[in-house]
Structures are given as C-alpha cells and as structure tokens.
Motif scaffolding. Structure first.
Motif, PDB file in Angstrom:
ATOM      1  N   LEU A 256      -7.881   5.082   0.330  1.00  0.00           N
ATOM      2  CA  LEU A 256      -7.211   3.920  -0.228  1.00  0.00           C
ATOM      3  C   LEU A 256      -7.463   3.812  -1.722  1.00  0.00           C
ATOM      4  O   LEU A 256      -8.599   3.859  -2.181  1.00  0.00           O
ATOM      5  CB  LEU A 256      -7.721   2.646   0.449  1.00  0.00           C
ATOM      6  CG  LEU A 256      -7.353   2.492   1.910  1.00  0.00           C
ATOM      7  CD1 LEU A 256      -8.067   1.278   2.470  1.00  0.00           C
ATOM      8  CD2 LEU A 256      -5.870   2.325   2.034  1.00  0.00           C
TER       9      LEU A 256
ATOM     10  N   PHE B 214      -6.697   6.234   8.215  1.00  0.00           N
ATOM     11  CA  PHE B 214      -7.155   5.565   6.999  1.00  0.00           C
ATOM     12  C   PHE B 214      -8.665   5.702   6.842  1.00  0.00           C
ATOM     13  O   PHE B 214      -9.412   5.576   7.807  1.00  0.00           O
ATOM     14  CB  PHE B 214      -6.823   4.060   7.030  1.00  0.00           C
ATOM     15  CG  PHE B 214      -5.417   3.765   7.453  1.00  0.00           C
ATOM     16  CD1 PHE B 214      -4.357   3.971   6.588  1.00  0.00           C
ATOM     17  CD2 PHE B 214      -5.153   3.302   8.721  1.00  0.00           C
ATOM     18  CE1 PHE B 214      -3.061   3.721   6.979  1.00  0.00           C
ATOM     19  CE2 PHE B 214      -3.861   3.036   9.132  1.00  0.00           C
ATOM     20  CZ  PHE B 214      -2.807   3.249   8.251  1.00  0.00           C
TER      21      PHE B 214
ATOM     22  N   LEU C 228     -12.220   4.170   5.318  1.00  0.00           N
ATOM     23  CA  LEU C 228     -12.775   2.889   4.927  1.00  0.00           C
ATOM     24  C   LEU C 228     -13.168   2.948   3.459  1.00  0.00           C
ATOM     25  O   LEU C 228     -13.553   4.009   2.964  1.00  0.00           O
ATOM     26  CB  LEU C 228     -14.007   2.556   5.768  1.00  0.00           C
ATOM     27  CG  LEU C 228     -13.766   2.276   7.253  1.00  0.00           C
ATOM     28  CD1 LEU C 228     -15.095   2.061   7.964  1.00  0.00           C
ATOM     29  CD2 LEU C 228     -12.861   1.068   7.434  1.00  0.00           C
TER      30      LEU C 228
ATOM     31  N   ALA D 224      -8.079  -6.154  -0.479  1.00  0.00           N
ATOM     32  CA  ALA D 224      -8.239  -5.327   0.717  1.00  0.00           C
ATOM     33  C   ALA D 224      -6.922  -5.263   1.494  1.00  0.00           C
ATOM     34  O   ALA D 224      -6.477  -4.193   1.921  1.00  0.00           O
ATOM     35  CB  ALA D 224      -9.345  -5.889   1.600  1.00  0.00           C
TER      36      ALA D 224
ATOM     37  N   ASN E 152      -4.255  -3.153  -0.418  1.00  0.00           N
ATOM     38  CA  ASN E 152      -4.552  -1.719  -0.360  1.00  0.00           C
ATOM     39  C   ASN E 152      -4.077  -1.124   0.959  1.00  0.00           C
ATOM     40  O   ASN E 152      -3.385  -0.104   0.995  1.00  0.00           O
ATOM     41  CB  ASN E 152      -6.059  -1.496  -0.532  1.00  0.00           C
ATOM     42  CG  ASN E 152      -6.471  -1.292  -1.962  1.00  0.00           C
ATOM     43  OD1 ASN E 152      -6.360  -0.195  -2.481  1.00  0.00           O
ATOM     44  ND2 ASN E 152      -6.937  -2.349  -2.595  1.00  0.00           N
ATOM     45  N   TYR E 153      -4.466  -1.771   2.072  1.00  0.00           N
ATOM     46  CA  TYR E 153      -4.084  -1.234   3.380  1.00  0.00           C
ATOM     47  C   TYR E 153      -2.587  -1.352   3.625  1.00  0.00           C
ATOM     48  O   TYR E 153      -1.964  -0.434   4.175  1.00  0.00           O
ATOM     49  CB  TYR E 153      -4.875  -1.930   4.489  1.00  0.00           C
ATOM     50  CG  TYR E 153      -6.238  -1.303   4.697  1.00  0.00           C
ATOM     51  CD1 TYR E 153      -6.376  -0.122   5.429  1.00  0.00           C
ATOM     52  CD2 TYR E 153      -7.372  -1.867   4.134  1.00  0.00           C
ATOM     53  CE1 TYR E 153      -7.614   0.466   5.607  1.00  0.00           C
ATOM     54  CE2 TYR E 153      -8.624  -1.280   4.309  1.00  0.00           C
ATOM     55  CZ  TYR E 153      -8.744  -0.125   5.043  1.00  0.00           C
ATOM     56  OH  TYR E 153      -9.968   0.472   5.210  1.00  0.00           O
ATOM     57  N   GLU E 154      -2.001  -2.472   3.255  1.00  0.00           N
ATOM     58  CA  GLU E 154      -0.569  -2.630   3.476  1.00  0.00           C
ATOM     59  C   GLU E 154       0.220  -1.563   2.712  1.00  0.00           C
ATOM     60  O   GLU E 154       1.165  -0.970   3.255  1.00  0.00           O
ATOM     61  CB  GLU E 154      -0.107  -4.018   3.054  1.00  0.00           C
ATOM     62  CG  GLU E 154       1.384  -4.237   3.353  1.00  0.00           C
ATOM     63  CD  GLU E 154       1.858  -5.621   2.993  1.00  0.00           C
ATOM     64  OE1 GLU E 154       2.420  -6.299   3.866  1.00  0.00           O
ATOM     65  OE2 GLU E 154       1.664  -6.018   1.826  1.00  0.00           O
TER      66      GLU E 154
ATOM     67  N   THR F 203      -0.772   1.403   1.863  1.00  0.00           N
ATOM     68  CA  THR F 203      -0.972   2.703   2.497  1.00  0.00           C
ATOM     69  C   THR F 203      -0.177   2.811   3.795  1.00  0.00           C
ATOM     70  O   THR F 203       0.413   3.859   4.097  1.00  0.00           O
ATOM     71  CB  THR F 203      -2.469   2.927   2.777  1.00  0.00           C
ATOM     72  OG1 THR F 203      -3.201   2.721   1.580  1.00  0.00           O
ATOM     73  CG2 THR F 203      -2.718   4.338   3.271  1.00  0.00           C
ATOM     74  N   ILE F 204      -0.133   1.728   4.573  1.00  0.00           N
ATOM     75  CA  ILE F 204       0.661   1.724   5.806  1.00  0.00           C
ATOM     76  C   ILE F 204       2.138   1.939   5.491  1.00  0.00           C
ATOM     77  O   ILE F 204       2.831   2.726   6.155  1.00  0.00           O
ATOM     78  CB  ILE F 204       0.453   0.398   6.566  1.00  0.00           C
ATOM     79  CG1 ILE F 204      -0.974   0.313   7.086  1.00  0.00           C
ATOM     80  CG2 ILE F 204       1.431   0.287   7.736  1.00  0.00           C
ATOM     81  CD1 ILE F 204      -1.363  -1.058   7.605  1.00  0.00           C
TER      82      ILE F 204
ATOM     83  N   LEU G 194      -3.781  -5.648  10.923  1.00  0.00           N
ATOM     84  CA  LEU G 194      -4.753  -6.039   9.907  1.00  0.00           C
ATOM     85  C   LEU G 194      -5.011  -7.528  10.072  1.00  0.00           C
ATOM     86  O   LEU G 194      -4.066  -8.312  10.189  1.00  0.00           O
ATOM     87  CB  LEU G 194      -4.219  -5.780   8.497  1.00  0.00           C
ATOM     88  CG  LEU G 194      -3.716  -4.371   8.157  1.00  0.00           C
ATOM     89  CD1 LEU G 194      -3.181  -4.355   6.717  1.00  0.00           C
ATOM     90  CD2 LEU G 194      -4.826  -3.342   8.320  1.00  0.00           C
TER      91      LEU G 194
ATOM     92  N   ILE H  59      -9.273  -3.475  11.074  1.00  0.00           N
ATOM     93  CA  ILE H  59      -8.142  -2.547  11.118  1.00  0.00           C
ATOM     94  C   ILE H  59      -8.089  -1.984  12.533  1.00  0.00           C
ATOM     95  O   ILE H  59      -8.990  -1.244  12.962  1.00  0.00           O
ATOM     96  CB  ILE H  59      -8.285  -1.384  10.110  1.00  0.00           C
ATOM     97  CG1 ILE H  59      -8.531  -1.935   8.707  1.00  0.00           C
ATOM     98  CG2 ILE H  59      -7.061  -0.497  10.132  1.00  0.00           C
ATOM     99  CD1 ILE H  59      -9.986  -1.883   8.295  1.00  0.00           C
TER     100      ILE H  59
END
Length: 351
Positions: A7, A79, A81, A130, A133-135, A137-138, A203, A214
């Motif tokens: 990420l 993903f 961490l 946070a 970042n994840y959204e 990448t998804i 998430l 996650i």
C-alpha cells in the motif's frame, strides 16, 4: 513469483471545516383549520387494531452488475499490512463460510478466507488515510463498492433476525462493535469479479482504539481432504485403538451439523447397528481460537448434536455419551491453520 501489492502512503493535508447550513421550513400559503381530534378511546382502539408490519424484503443483489476485472491479481490475501501493523490479529482458513453485504442483502459465501486487523495508530495512520489507501488498492484490482446499507441500520438488523450482536458476529466484526454510520469511513464492502471466481473485501473500523479490519473471501469450492470411513473401517479402528477421529462439518462457531456430514453419520449408525453391544463416548474437540470456556461449551454442544443425529436413526441414546474437551487435547500445533483444522474434530471412543 507474483509480489504482493504494497500500500502506498497517502499524504494527508489539513481538512478545512465544513459548515452545514440548516434548511428553512417552507411557509404555508394560508392557515389551515385544526384537525379534528378523535376521542381517546377511538384512538386506542385504532392503534390496537393496527396490523404488525413485517420487515420489507429487498431485491437480491445482481453480481453480474459488477464488471469483470482484467487486473493481474497478486497472491491471496492480495494486500500487505502497512509497516508497524504486522504483529496484530491475523487469521486465515483454506475454506470457510463468511457473510457479506451485497446491496441491502446479507449473503453467505464460501471459500478461502482471511481476517486481519490492526490499530491504525500502530501504522502511524489516521482512519481516513488507512481507508483511502486500501480503497485505492482495491479499486486498482477492479473492485467495486457494493454495500447499500450499514450493519447498524435498524431495518437491516430487523430483516436479518433482529439480533444486532448476532448479526455483527456473522460479519466477523470483533467484539460486536463497529463505528457508527456517521463516522467516515465506517464500513464498506467491495466485490472483485474475476474469471476464476468472486472476491469479497470488507473494510471497517471498530472499538474506541480505532482498529481497522480487512476481511477477504475468495469464493471457491471446498477441496475434499478427508475420505469417508466406512462402517467396517470404523469398527476395526475402534477394536484396534479404542478411538477414532472424525472430521464432521459444522457451521462456523456453531453446533449445527452441515448436510455434507450426513454420509459419515450414516456410517456410524451402520457400525452401531451391526454390533448391538457397542457403546461409544462422542467427544468434541476444538482448536485454540477463542476463550477456553467458549471452546469447551462449543465442543460439548457439537458432541450433543452428533449424538442427536445418530439417535434419530434408531440408535439408543443409552449407547452414546457426549463430552466436550475444548482445545485441551490437541492432535497438532495450533500455530498453523493445518494444525488447527486437525484439532477441530469429533472422536468416537469405545466404552
């Protein structure tokens, strides 16, 4: 070997305050006469006669409404961490049932699962950084957000049994807590459609420590790893060793036997029918996930479910003694999923 996606860190600027203007009520063109007031007795009678309205049903979510992804996927669970978060809760299973929110629907899916969470402060991140970042990448993997309702929505809870704590437990929300809907972000569910199957990613943030979770489910069929023992093989093992381990399937964290366990139950019944003098202790065993008290209670309940399933097929309960040992008698190391799977078992012990 494909590398995992790492990420990127999102640099957060200072957020400006947003003023919310209140809405002014629309003035009436002219005064209206006061409404007639019904007598109290008539009002009470009307209320008592009002029918109970069942929770409204929702339209099933159409998975094909999400475009098929063409992105190259890294290895499961897809993903990394963030730095500083590696030592916190991580759990994965080769096959399990999980629950997701698709549109306004609660849906059960099965496949490979991963559950990870960490305090955002451990990664030196805010909730917003946070989440973004994840959204991001998804979405780079072709994921589309598909939830249309929050887990705490009263109508959603009512449609799915009315028990909030049980519902949040189904969604694998630790301790039954999730941040309120007005906290952004709170909960979001994504779907990545691939030619090899659907991938569901949730998430969410929970508890006052601002932990981020996650949850990943890669839909796939179960790989059959345990061959069915026939009645004569069971009898031979009991005669030789005095006990035999069976791997029956139950609903997750439940004593409900799944339908695919019926063939094994039928073979146990055949064995007991062939030898009317045979009595067995039915022992439940678990892995070490969860508290000792919970595991003992669950293992006992599962043993009782097996006894009930056998006794309904004309085998006397007097020949069956259920007991639960929780995680106290492991067959393998609980540090790996393979070891934990071996420890989750039902044993028949000759008595």
């Amino acid at each position: 070997m494909k590398s995992r996606i790492v990420l990127p860190l999102v640099v957060m600027g200072t957020l400006g305050a947003i003023a919310l203007a209140g809405c002014k009520p629309k003035a009436k063109a002219e005064a209206e006469p006061p409404a007639a007031v019904a007598p109290a007795s008539a009002t009470a009678a009307s209320a008592a006669a009002a029918p109970v309205v069942a929770p409204a049903e929702v339209k099933p979510f159409d998975v094909t409404s999400v475009p098929m992804s063409t992105a190259a996927l890294p290895p499961f669970p897809f993903f990394e961490l963030p730095a500083g978060a590696e030592g916190y809760h991580q759990d994965a299973k080769d096959f399990d049932r999980a629950w997701v929110i698709a549109g306004e629907e609660l849906r059960a899916v099965e496949g490979r699962t991963s559950e990870r969470w960490f305090p955002v402060s451990a990664a030196n991140m805010s909730m917003l950084s946070a989440f973004r970042n994840y959204e991001a990448t998804i979405k780079s993997l072709g994921g589309v957000r598909v939830d249309k309702v929050h887990p705490l929505d009263p109508a959603f809870i009512a449609r799915n049994g009315g028990d909030k704590e049980a519902l949040l437990k189904k969604l694998a929300i630790p301790n039954g807590h999730v941040t309120a809907p007005d906290e952004t972000p709170s909960f979001s569910q994504y779907l990545v459609r691939t030619p090899k199957g659907n991938i569901w990613i949730a998430l969410f943030f929970f508890d006052d420590d601002l932990n981020m979770s996650i949850e990943v489910v890669q839909e796939q069929a179960m790989e059959q790893k345990v061959a069915l023992l026939k009645a004569d093989e069971m009898a031979a093992a009991l005669a030789k060793d005095g006990h035999i381990a069976l791997y029956l399937n139950f609903d997750n964290d439940s004593d409900i036997l799944r339908a695919d366990s019926k063939p094994a139950i039928d073979e146990i019944v055949k064995m007991l029918s062939a030898d009317g003098s045979l009595k067995v202790r039915v022992e439940g065993h678990t892995d070490n996930i969860g508290t000792s008290a919970r595991n003992i209670a669950l293992s006992r309940a599962r043993a009782e479910s097996v006894v009930k399933a056998i006794s309904t097929l004309q085998i006397s309960k007097d020949r069956l003694k259920p007991e639960g040992f929780g995680s106290g008698r492991p067959l393998a190391d609980n540090t790996s999923e393979e070891g934990r799977a071996k420890n989750r078992r039902v044993e028949l012990v000759k008595i």
